[in-house]
Design an enzyme around this catalytic site. Structure first.
Site, PDB file in Angstrom:
ATOM      1  N   GLY A 151      47.680  32.688  38.526  1.00  0.00           N
ATOM      2  CA  GLY A 151      47.824  31.431  38.720  1.00  0.00           C
ATOM      3  C   GLY A 151      47.918  30.433  37.702  1.00  0.00           C
ATOM      4  O   GLY A 151      48.593  29.211  37.666  1.00  0.00           O
ATOM      5  N   ALA A 192      43.828  32.114  39.331  1.00  0.00           N
ATOM      6  CA  ALA A 192      43.007  31.574  40.618  1.00  0.00           C
ATOM      7  C   ALA A 192      41.528  32.307  40.444  1.00  0.00           C
ATOM      8  O   ALA A 192      41.569  33.481  39.485  1.00  0.00           O
ATOM      9  CB  ALA A 192      43.673  32.271  42.027  1.00  0.00           C
ATOM     10  N   GLU A 198      51.560  30.345  36.575  1.00  0.00           N
ATOM     11  CA  GLU A 198      52.237  29.618  37.727  1.00  0.00           C
ATOM     12  C   GLU A 198      52.168  28.143  37.804  1.00  0.00           C
ATOM     13  O   GLU A 198      53.084  27.611  38.074  1.00  0.00           O
ATOM     14  CB  GLU A 198      51.827  30.115  39.284  1.00  0.00           C
ATOM     15  N   GLU A 212      48.634  39.952  39.379  1.00  0.00           N
ATOM     16  CA  GLU A 212      48.128  39.961  40.819  1.00  0.00           C
ATOM     17  C   GLU A 212      48.223  41.237  41.362  1.00  0.00           C
ATOM     18  O   GLU A 212      47.369  41.677  42.108  1.00  0.00           O
ATOM     19  CB  GLU A 212      48.711  38.964  41.704  1.00  0.00           C
TER      20      GLU A 212
HETATM   21  N1  3HC Z   1      38.748  34.458  38.484  1.00  0.00           N
HETATM   22  C1  3HC Z   1      37.284  34.699  38.502  1.00  0.00           C
HETATM   23  N2  3HC Z   1      36.690  35.114  37.380  1.00  0.00           N
HETATM   24  C2  3HC Z   1      37.251  35.593  36.264  1.00  0.00           C
HETATM   25  C3  3HC Z   1      38.950  35.545  36.362  1.00  0.00           C
HETATM   26  C4  3HC Z   1      39.416  35.120  37.417  1.00  0.00           C
HETATM   27  N3  3HC Z   1      40.707  34.919  37.556  1.00  0.00           N
HETATM   28  N4  3HC Z   1      39.321  36.018  35.068  1.00  0.00           N
HETATM   29  C5  3HC Z   1      38.187  36.548  34.421  1.00  0.00           C
HETATM   30  N5  3HC Z   1      37.000  36.072  35.328  1.00  0.00           N
HETATM   31  C6  3HC Z   1      35.719  36.174  34.378  1.00  0.00           C
HETATM   32  C7  3HC Z   1      35.251  37.799  34.654  1.00  0.00           C
HETATM   33  O1  3HC Z   1      34.605  38.131  36.028  1.00  0.00           O
HETATM   34  C8  3HC Z   1      34.010  37.763  33.655  1.00  0.00           C
HETATM   35  O2  3HC Z   1      33.190  37.071  34.242  1.00  0.00           O
HETATM   36  P1  3HC Z   1      31.612  37.383  33.788  1.00  0.00           P
HETATM   37  O3  3HC Z   1      31.228  37.044  32.347  1.00  0.00           O
HETATM   38  O4  3HC Z   1      30.590  36.772  34.530  1.00  0.00           O
HETATM   39  O5  3HC Z   1      31.493  39.157  33.722  1.00  0.00           O
HETATM   40  C9  3HC Z   1      34.575  36.741  32.777  1.00  0.00           C
HETATM   41  O6  3HC Z   1      35.632  35.901  33.374  1.00  0.00           O
HETATM   42  C10 3HC Z   1      35.553  37.333  31.472  1.00  0.00           C
HETATM   43  O7  3HC Z   1      36.138  38.203  31.798  1.00  0.00           O
HETATM   44  P2  3HC Z   1      36.605  39.333  30.959  1.00  0.00           P
HETATM   45  O8  3HC Z   1      35.365  40.212  30.565  1.00  0.00           O
HETATM   46  O9  3HC Z   1      37.598  40.007  31.572  1.00  0.00           O
HETATM   47  O10 3HC Z   1      37.203  38.428  29.606  1.00  0.00           O
HETATM   48  P3  3HC Z   1      38.243  39.002  28.610  1.00  0.00           P
HETATM   49  O11 3HC Z   1      38.105  37.854  27.666  1.00  0.00           O
HETATM   50  O12 3HC Z   1      38.049  40.450  28.470  1.00  0.00           O
HETATM   51  O13 3HC Z   1      39.503  38.768  29.323  1.00  0.00           O
HETATM   52  C11 3HC Z   1      41.134  37.795  31.028  1.00  0.00           C
HETATM   53  C12 3HC Z   1      40.044  37.504  30.050  1.00  0.00           C
HETATM   54  C13 3HC Z   1      42.319  38.429  30.451  1.00  0.00           C
HETATM   55  C14 3HC Z   1      41.429  36.631  31.584  1.00  0.00           C
HETATM   56  C15 3HC Z   1      40.670  38.813  32.067  1.00  0.00           C
HETATM   57  O14 3HC Z   1      39.404  38.566  32.433  1.00  0.00           O
HETATM   58  C16 3HC Z   1      41.721  38.927  33.329  1.00  0.00           C
HETATM   59  O15 3HC Z   1      42.640  40.027  33.139  1.00  0.00           O
HETATM   60  N6  3HC Z   1      41.185  38.346  34.386  1.00  0.00           N
HETATM   61  C17 3HC Z   1      41.908  38.444  35.700  1.00  0.00           C
HETATM   62  C18 3HC Z   1      43.427  37.816  35.397  1.00  0.00           C
HETATM   63  C19 3HC Z   1      43.884  37.847  36.792  1.00  0.00           C
HETATM   64  O16 3HC Z   1      44.067  38.937  37.586  1.00  0.00           O
HETATM   65  N7  3HC Z   1      44.386  36.711  37.340  1.00  0.00           N
HETATM   66  C20 3HC Z   1      45.055  36.581  38.548  1.00  0.00           C
HETATM   67  C21 3HC Z   1      44.098  36.062  39.632  1.00  0.00           C
HETATM   68  S1  3HC Z   1      44.812  36.001  41.131  1.00  0.00           S
HETATM   69  C22 3HC Z   1      45.845  34.641  41.294  1.00  0.00           C
HETATM   70  O17 3HC Z   1      45.980  34.282  40.068  1.00  0.00           O
HETATM   71  C23 3HC Z   1      46.373  34.456  42.667  1.00  0.00           C
HETATM   72  C24 3HC Z   1      47.527  33.406  42.482  1.00  0.00           C
HETATM   73  O18 3HC Z   1      48.828  33.965  42.503  1.00  0.00           O
HETATM   74  C25 3HC Z   1      47.696  32.625  43.824  1.00  0.00           C
END
Ligand code: 3HC
Ligand code: NAI
Length: 695
Positions: free
Chosen positions: A102, A61, A105, A125
């Site tokens: 997501g 997400a 998912e 999450e």
């Molecule tokens: N949403 C929005 N922005 C995101 C994002 C996300 N899920 N994941 C990464 N980004 C953005 C970061 O903020 C960053 O932005 P910036 O360049 O403007 O600073 C850019 O993407 C790159 O991120 P990283 O520097 O972390 O890049 P990496 O390549 O090192 O890592 C990644 C990539 C493994 C995807 C890491 O970013 C990460 O762990 N992201 C979070 C993943 C996460 O928590 N997903 C769950 C979201 S909640 C959800 O899905 C709810 C659902 O269940 C309904």
């Protein structure tokens, strides 16, 4: 367009194209819905493949959408997934690089999944204080089993796809081009008229479901103090053995509850704050960093040794320079002992230890370091010594080498002035123990060049540090603020509290260590030396002298076995020392103070609000680029409770207007300089306007 729709023969390929990680924002969700509908309606299409462009299948997400706190725009991810699952044409996910949250998912809602080896798989999450809210808690157990799913969901851990290759999560794990593999797979599915698989129809069974869940709850309860999400994850997963829709409802309710918690707001804030901290407003992201292949460190003491290990751990060769052979042997010996201790604890293999040790060379000669790309000075904290060292470095180091100082208190501009290349000079303030602590303050001098900054920010990532840029000032961001916190802790003793009460109150509030235990660990003599300097440089500052009294008796903390607490030889447990309590009470008497009962709430507010007020000054002066950088400093280097999101986010949660009101009250009741409690202009302004530090 966030979704590209293309056809490959009878297969529609929907490619999510929403850099950087194909976050499932509104446009992507809409595009997916529309794409699936279009393919459904097209009689020429027999199957659908969903994939992601760029460096991820999907990172989940779009977390930025959560910030508004409002209900997300439809279609929600759940609605999109329901449409996929209900499609009459086979849908195949072609997964590569990253499938998280997501994103995973979404894949779980497809009928088939083809994955590239090496893909990172997670439902992370929980690390954002949430749980998978688009069916992950119900579908993942149906794919990999209750136990494995509960572990992955409650920990948020990332695993490689191939470790789950034998489960129903993946139909095929492939090397090479995953899209081509998915297209070939789609052709098979169509040709063989395979039935469409829906995870929602799978029944989850476990031989001892209740026993396992109770064990998991017990484990999670002890590990997740202050965080409601891990237990909520288990509660949602537990519902997977019942009807699918009921489980989905349970998941939805818990997700909404978690979304409203301050803990989740704090964790989401930290996620973005850490990433924001790596950016410097006037240093373009395409600034070319200098190549750093060899590093030199001056001084093999407490800091030099730890810094050397940080580089060796990342595979970068280091040369350690000392003035005397005994000091060099001692420093190298300590490094070896540290690695041996990791080996004993099973954190390191013999082979890795040998590799790392081989990367660290000692020397007594500047000739041996002249060709290093970066040199970090970690010698005694004395401007005269730093002058001698930097003058010498200026003479011997190759052109283009970066000259860094690990000074914790001295003026980086003055140090740069000892050289004819101030553009190459930067502060790299590591924290002790440098091989363990994640925080690195990058101190930007007035003349530090942009490519030097770009280089050290890049390098920090490579050695696993969280870098935050600070301007030049006494104590930089972290120590400048902690000094204000320490001042309040000391005055609280004069007024009626005891060291153990102050520590307990702050630790119960969430600080990893109270101020007096922390000073005993760092050495009370260090703060004493700083105060002695400040008494001369800033006679207007008002300090409690109670810490000086302790130091005059040689009570420097753990290293002398006695400080604010007592320590048994070789142990770090702080034992309350009645003689220190007596000294505190006697000191109040000597000052003519009638001691009063002080509440834990007052202790916490005085110490934490003092931090916040200084933080506001630091933002206003431009020492920190943004308020969230201060949060990153405190969360990564000062044991500030992560569930509170850092001092500046905590200030927003309390309400700046309430903080200002409390400060006015403290100015009346507390000892010390009443001016101490004057709200920083930025704090006063934001409070008056009803605003917050983070907008
Ligand atoms: N949403 C929005 N922005 C995101 C994002 C996300 N899920 N994941 C990464 N980004 C953005 C970061 O903020 C960053 O932005 P910036 O360049 O403007 O600073 C850019 O993407 C790159 O991120 P990283 O520097 O972390 O890049 P990496 O390549 O090192 O890592 C990644 C990539 C493994 C995807 C890491 O970013 C990460 O762990 N992201 C979070 C993943 C996460 O928590 N997903 C769950 C979201 S909640 C959800 O899905 C709810 C659902 O269940 C309904
Ligand atoms: P330390 O006293 O443990 O080590 C200093 C080392 O430098 C000694 O081994 C000494 O022999 C060596 N040295 C002295 N002059 C030298 C020279 N001219 N050339 C080469 N080596 C020389 O000191 P520590 O604690 O490691 O501190 C080093 C620097 O790091 C100081 O500037 C300090 O302020 C800073 N710092 C210290 C932190 C800490 O917690 N100890 C935290 C962050 C920064």
């Amino acid at each position: 367009m966030s979704i590209r729709y293309e056809t490959r023969g009878p297969v529609a390929v929907l490619t999510m194209d929403n850099p950087p990680v194909n976050g499932l924002g509104h446009a992507v969700r809409t595009g997916l819905s529309e794409g699936v509908e279009r393919a459904e309606l097209d009689p020429g299409i027999a199957a659908i493949v969903i994939t992601g462009a760029g460096k991820a299948f999907s990172g989940g997400a779009d977390i930025a959408e959560f910030k508004s706190g409002k209900q997300l725009l439809e279609p929600s991810l759940r609605v999109v997934i329901r449409a996929l699952e209900g499609s009459t044409k086979p849908i195949i996910a072609a997964i590569h690089s990253v499938a998280m949250g997501g994103g995973l998912e979404l894949a779980l809602g497809c009928h088939f999944r083809v994955v590239a080896k090496g893909t990172k798989i997670a439902l992370p999450e929980v690390k954002l204080g949430l749980l998978p809210g688009a069916g992950g808690t119900q579908r993942l157990p149906r794919a990999i089993g209750l136990e494995a799913a509960a572990n992955l969901i409650a920990s948020g851990e990332t695993v490689l796809a191939e470790t789950l290759g034998k489960t129903a999560l993946f139909d095929r794990v492939v090397d090479g081009d995953v899209l081509e593999a998915a297209l070939a797979f789609a052709e098979e599915v169509v040709r063989e008229k395979r039935p469409l698989k829906k995870l929602r129809d799978v029944k989850v069974e476990h031989p001892n479901e209740q026993g396992f869940l109770q064990f998991a709850r017990n484990t999670v309860t002890t590990m997740s103090k202050n965080f409601p999400a891990p237990l909520a994850c288990l509660e949602a997963v537990a519902a997977c053995t019942g009807p699918f829709d009921a489980g989905l409802r349970k998941e939805g309710e818990l997700f909404q509850k978690l979304m409203a918690t301050p803990e989740s707001r704090a964790l989401q804030h930290f996620f973005f704050a850490e990433r924001a901290a790596s950016k410097i407003a006037d240093v373009p992201s395409d600034t070319k960093p200098r190549a750093i292949q060899k590093v030199a460190i001056l001084g093999a003491g407490t800091m030099g040794g730890g810094i050397a290990m940080s580089f060796a751990n990342a595979g970068i060769p280091v040369t350690l320079l000392e003035v005397k052979p005994e000091a060099l042997d001692k420093g190298l010996g300590t490094i070896r002992k540290n690695y041996e201790s990791s080996l004993k604890k099973g954190k390191l293999t013999e082979e890795k230890m040998a590799q790392r040790l081989a990367l660290i060379q000692g020397t007594l000669s500047y000739d041996a370091i002249a060709q290093a790309d970066l040199v970090i000075e970690a010698v005694f904290e004395d401007l005269g010594v730093k002058e001698a060292v930097f003058t010498q470095l200026d003479q011997v180091m190759k052109p283009g080498a970066i000259l860094a100082s690990n000074t914790s208190t001295l003026d980086v501009n003055k140090i740069a002035g000892f050289t004819k290349r101030p553009g190459d000079v930067v502060g790299l303030h590591f924290f002790s123990p440098a091989n363990v602590m994640k925080l690195l303050e990058v101190v930007r001098g007035a003349k530090t060049s942009k490519d030097v900054l770009a280089t050290v920010m890049d390098l920090a990532k490579k050695i696993g540090k969280t870098a935050v840029v600070s301007g030049v000032c006494d104590g930089f961001i972290g120590n400048r603020m902690i000094e204000r916190y320490g001042i309040q802790a000391s005055f609280l003793l004069e007024e009626g509290a005891l060291p153990s009460q102050v520590d307990r109150a702050l630790e119960q509030w969430g600080m990893a260590m109270g101020p007096f235990r922390m000073n005993d660990l760092a050495g009370n003599d260090i703060g004493w030396a700083i105060r002695k300097r400040l008494y001369v440089e800033h006679p207007e500052l008002v300090y409690s002298k109670i810490g000086d009294k302790l130091c005059e008796q040689g009570c420097f903390g753990q290293k002398t076995g006695k400080g604010w607490y007592l320590y048994e030889p070789g142990r770090r447990d702080a034992i309350v020392d009645p003689s220190v309590d007596e000294m505190v009470v006697a000191y109040s008497k000597e000052l003519g103070i009638t001691r009063r009962a002080i509440s834990d709430e007052e202790i916490v507010e005085r110490c934490i609000f003092a931090l916040i007020n200084e933080g506001a000054k630091i933002v206003e002066e431009g020492i920190a680029q943004r308020a969230s950088d201060i949060d990153v400093v405190y969360l990564s280097g000062y044991g500030f409770p992560i569930h509170r999101g850092g001092p500046m986010l905590y200030a927003d949660e309390v309400g700046l207007v309430n903080i200002v009101a409390a400060m006015r009250r403290f100015a009346r009741i507390s000892r010390g300089d009443p001016k101490f409690w004057e709200p920083a202009p930025l704090l006063a302004k934001l409070a008056a306007e009803g605003r917050s530090f983070h907008g």
